[in-house]
Enzyme design. Sequence first.
Site, PDB file in Angstrom:
ATOM      1  N   GLY A   1       0.947  -1.296   0.060  1.00 34.76           N
ATOM      2  CA  GLY A   1       0.081   0.085   0.049  1.00 34.76           C
ATOM      3  C   GLY A   1       0.747   1.076  -0.075  1.00 34.76           C
ATOM      4  CG  HIS A  33     -30.687  26.667   2.344  1.00 35.53           C
ATOM      5  ND1 HIS A  33     -29.926  27.728   2.651  1.00 35.53           N
ATOM      6  CD2 HIS A  33     -31.727  26.747   3.439  1.00 35.53           C
ATOM      7  CE1 HIS A  33     -29.974  28.231   3.731  1.00 35.53           C
ATOM      8  NE2 HIS A  33     -31.330  27.494   4.273  1.00 35.53           N
TER       9      HIS A  33
HETATM   10  C1  LIG Z   1       2.254  12.580   5.635  1.00 34.95           C
HETATM   11  C2  LIG Z   1       1.600  12.534   4.493  1.00 34.95           C
HETATM   12  C3  LIG Z   1       0.310  12.820   4.049  1.00 34.95           C
HETATM   13  C4  LIG Z   1      -0.097  12.672   2.846  1.00 34.95           C
HETATM   14  N1  LIG Z   1      -1.622  12.966   2.505  1.00 34.95           N
HETATM   15  C5  LIG Z   1      -1.872  12.811   1.478  1.00 34.95           C
HETATM   16  C6  LIG Z   1      -3.441  13.136   1.249  1.00 34.95           C
HETATM   17  O1  LIG Z   1      -4.104  13.422   2.034  1.00 34.95           O
HETATM   18  N2  LIG Z   1      -3.788  12.782  -0.171  1.00 34.95           N
HETATM   19  C7  LIG Z   1      -2.983  12.565  -1.290  1.00 34.95           C
HETATM   20  O2  LIG Z   1      -3.437  12.479  -2.336  1.00 34.95           O
HETATM   21  N3  LIG Z   1      -1.809  12.506  -0.989  1.00 34.95           N
HETATM   22  C8  LIG Z   1      -1.180  12.518   0.175  1.00 34.95           C
HETATM   23  N4  LIG Z   1       0.252  12.284   0.546  1.00 34.95           N
HETATM   24  C9  LIG Z   1       0.821  11.906  -0.663  1.00 34.95           C
HETATM   25  C10 LIG Z   1       0.921  10.304  -1.079  1.00 34.95           C
HETATM   26  O3  LIG Z   1       0.887   9.486   0.037  1.00 34.95           O
HETATM   27  C11 LIG Z   1       1.725  10.039  -2.307  1.00 34.95           C
HETATM   28  O4  LIG Z   1       1.517  10.848  -3.424  1.00 34.95           O
HETATM   29  C12 LIG Z   1       1.167   8.720  -2.665  1.00 34.95           C
HETATM   30  O5  LIG Z   1       1.394   7.701  -1.775  1.00 34.95           O
HETATM   31  C13 LIG Z   1       2.190   8.191  -3.838  1.00 34.95           C
HETATM   32  O6  LIG Z   1       2.042   6.932  -4.275  1.00 34.95           O
HETATM   33  P1  LIG Z   1       3.255   6.076  -5.057  1.00 34.95           P
HETATM   34  O7  LIG Z   1       2.287   4.951  -5.679  1.00 34.95           O
HETATM   35  O8  LIG Z   1       3.784   7.006  -6.070  1.00 34.95           O
HETATM   36  O9  LIG Z   1       4.167   5.478  -4.060  1.00 34.95           O
HETATM   37  P2  LIG Z   1       4.195   4.902  -2.655  1.00 34.95           P
HETATM   38  O10 LIG Z   1       2.946   5.002  -2.147  1.00 34.95           O
HETATM   39  O11 LIG Z   1       5.186   5.858  -1.684  1.00 34.95           O
HETATM   40  O12 LIG Z   1       4.547   3.664  -2.840  1.00 34.95           O
HETATM   41  C14 LIG Z   1       5.745   3.094  -3.264  1.00 34.95           C
HETATM   42  C15 LIG Z   1       6.199   1.674  -2.904  1.00 34.95           C
HETATM   43  O13 LIG Z   1       7.161   1.038  -3.568  1.00 34.95           O
HETATM   44  C16 LIG Z   1       8.010   0.488  -2.365  1.00 34.95           C
HETATM   45  N5  LIG Z   1       9.461   0.528  -3.187  1.00 34.95           N
HETATM   46  C17 LIG Z   1      10.209   1.355  -3.167  1.00 34.95           C
HETATM   47  N6  LIG Z   1      11.417   1.163  -3.964  1.00 34.95           N
HETATM   48  C18 LIG Z   1      11.455  -0.142  -3.941  1.00 34.95           C
HETATM   49  C19 LIG Z   1      12.228  -1.121  -4.414  1.00 34.95           C
HETATM   50  N7  LIG Z   1      13.546  -1.010  -4.802  1.00 34.95           N
HETATM   51  N8  LIG Z   1      11.755  -2.411  -4.480  1.00 34.95           N
HETATM   52  C20 LIG Z   1      10.670  -2.765  -4.096  1.00 34.95           C
HETATM   53  N9  LIG Z   1       9.770  -2.053  -3.514  1.00 34.95           N
HETATM   54  C21 LIG Z   1       9.884  -0.710  -3.549  1.00 34.95           C
HETATM   55  C22 LIG Z   1       7.819   1.029  -1.096  1.00 34.95           C
HETATM   56  O14 LIG Z   1       8.135   0.356  -0.314  1.00 34.95           O
HETATM   57  C23 LIG Z   1       6.483   1.525  -1.283  1.00 34.95           C
HETATM   58  O15 LIG Z   1       5.625   0.587  -0.850  1.00 34.95           O
HETATM   59  C24 LIG Z   1       0.638  12.283   1.734  1.00 34.95           C
HETATM   60  C25 LIG Z   1       1.964  11.956   1.914  1.00 34.95           C
HETATM   61  C26 LIG Z   1       2.574  12.293   3.252  1.00 34.95           C
HETATM   62  C27 LIG Z   1       3.977  11.810   3.535  1.00 34.95           C
END
Ligand SMILES: Cc1cc2nc3c(=O)[nH]c(=O)nc-3n(C[C@H](O)[C@H](O)[C@H](O)COP(=O)(O)OP(=O)(O)OC[C@H]3O[C@@H](n4cnc5c(N)ncnc54)[C@H](O)[C@@H]3O)c2cc1C
Length: 468
Positions: A38, A440
């Site tokens: 996730g 409303h």
């Molecule tokens: C505190 C906080 C609050 C946030 N709140 C919001 C919000 O309210 N709404 C919103 O839209 N966004 C929010 N975000 C941003 C949002 O969490 C991210 O934009 C989103 O999770 C990005 O998704 P992603 O699929 O790009 O990467 P990620 O969700 O970061 O997933 C990447 C995955 O890849 C895995 N991985 C990395 N490198 C490797 C590797 N070499 N080999 C195997 N696995 C690997 C990681 O372990 C991770 O599980 C928030 C972020 C933070 C930090």
Amino acid sequence: MTNYDAIIIGTGQAGPFLAGRLAGAGRKVAIIERKLFGGTCVNTGCTPTKAMVASAYAAHLTHRAAEYGVMVSGAISTDMKAVKARKDAIAGKSRIGIETWLKGMQNCTVYQSHARFESRKEIRVGSELLSSDLIFINVGGRAVVPSLPGVNAVPYLTNSSLMEVDFLPRRLVIVGGSYIGLEFGQMFRRFGSEVTILEMGPHLVRREDEDISQAIEAIMGQEGIDVRLNSKCIGLSPHSEGVRVTADCAEGSLEVIGSHVLLAVGRRPNTDDLGLEKAGVATDHRGYIGVDEQLRTNVPGIWALGDCNGRGAFTHTAYNDYEIVAANLLDGDSRRVSDRITAYNLYIDPPLGRAGLTETEARKSTRNPLIGQRPMTRVRRAVEKGETNGFIKILVDGDSKQILGAAILGMEGDEVIHCVLDLMYAKAHYTVMQRAMHIHPTVAELLPTILGELKPLTSMAPKATLAA
Ligand SMILES: Cc1cc2nc3c(=O)[nH]c(=O)nc-3n(C[C@H](O)[C@H](O)[C@H](O)COP(=O)(O)OP(=O)(O)OC[C@H]3O[C@@H](n4cnc5c(N)ncnc54)[C@H](O)[C@@H]3O)c2cc1C
């Protein structure tokens, strides 16, 4: 070596859904996760923080109960262990849901280890070598740890380690006054911590219009959060009670002793330990993987989705990346990144909902920008609920009659913004909403009224808004 039709690295907000589509189409898929299923959103980002924001809101409303005629006897306190347990249960359910779904998915093999490129078609996972003509990178990002003097000599928190906190920090110092710092700052203040936010720039959330930044600063101030703008030369050193934080601020030099320090100064992509050089995948100077309109990297057969491509920093942009790739690969539908409209929320209370251009951008982008505004004190629903902080502003192109953007800083702003967003996607004239009958009492019922009171933006000085 095991060959797959597709390899997906990361189980964040794009990878699992792409795995579902590809496996459902009969492709043999491998998906690799090195840590928590996730990714950021589910484990250390959106879900846990919004669960904690909800706890903080409950605490805040309880303190205000008497204003509503509700008497609470005895001292009000926050049980941080219970807050964390609630947050863990909500996030844990999502994490387990994704893991179970992927592991039970037909045509899909899950690997739990760090993935690294060996060549443009080969990925090493532990002792195994996988190969595929199609590789999708969805590795996300992590918190930046800035090279502040003394940073390695003190314990510090990031958004990830803060998720493990099950006690109340007595005095929390937050370095960074942007989206993440503000959410945590208001939340912990409401739980009962003393909070200081140090922002390097002259305004909080610098990307927003100045009137929004100022209104947010006022909201933080109302709750007793100490905001220090223009905080330069921040330094950290150990102290018997925690950490000494020093800075030169607009108001002079500052020294604050924090029991805990949170670093919230931005994010960086997880691309430095992926072996991208072995595949020849190009990144920019900050490590973001370069992609085209369909999320293809410079190497044929390799795509990058989500935060790691620098084209978005949100769950909805990562999910939209998945939709674009799936549409192009599987549906013969040429969706593009530039089809999407900027949209996001800041989850303080009241929330800020944003779509399209800011006022500053609108002033530069069109010859005939119009603006409609209203303070939340003139929204009946907000008055009835006793939550009148903030204001609404909508920007329109007077020539094309299309909406350019909006900011809704106010109760329900995170939901109401979608009325504006959908009209923008429809490329409809603003008069469509102006003539719509809304319900409303709601916040959204004022949008047609605001659109009936548009004024030329150029006749108004910047910042001449209702926040003043
Ligand atoms: C505190 C906080 C609050 C946030 N709140 C919001 C919000 O309210 N709404 C919103 O839209 N966004 C929010 N975000 C941003 C949002 O969490 C991210 O934009 C989103 O999770 C990005 O998704 P992603 O699929 O790009 O990467 P990620 O969700 O970061 O997933 C990447 C995955 O890849 C895995 N991985 C990395 N490198 C490797 C590797 N070499 N080999 C195997 N696995 C690997 C990681 O372990 C991770 O599980 C928030 C972020 C933070 C930090």
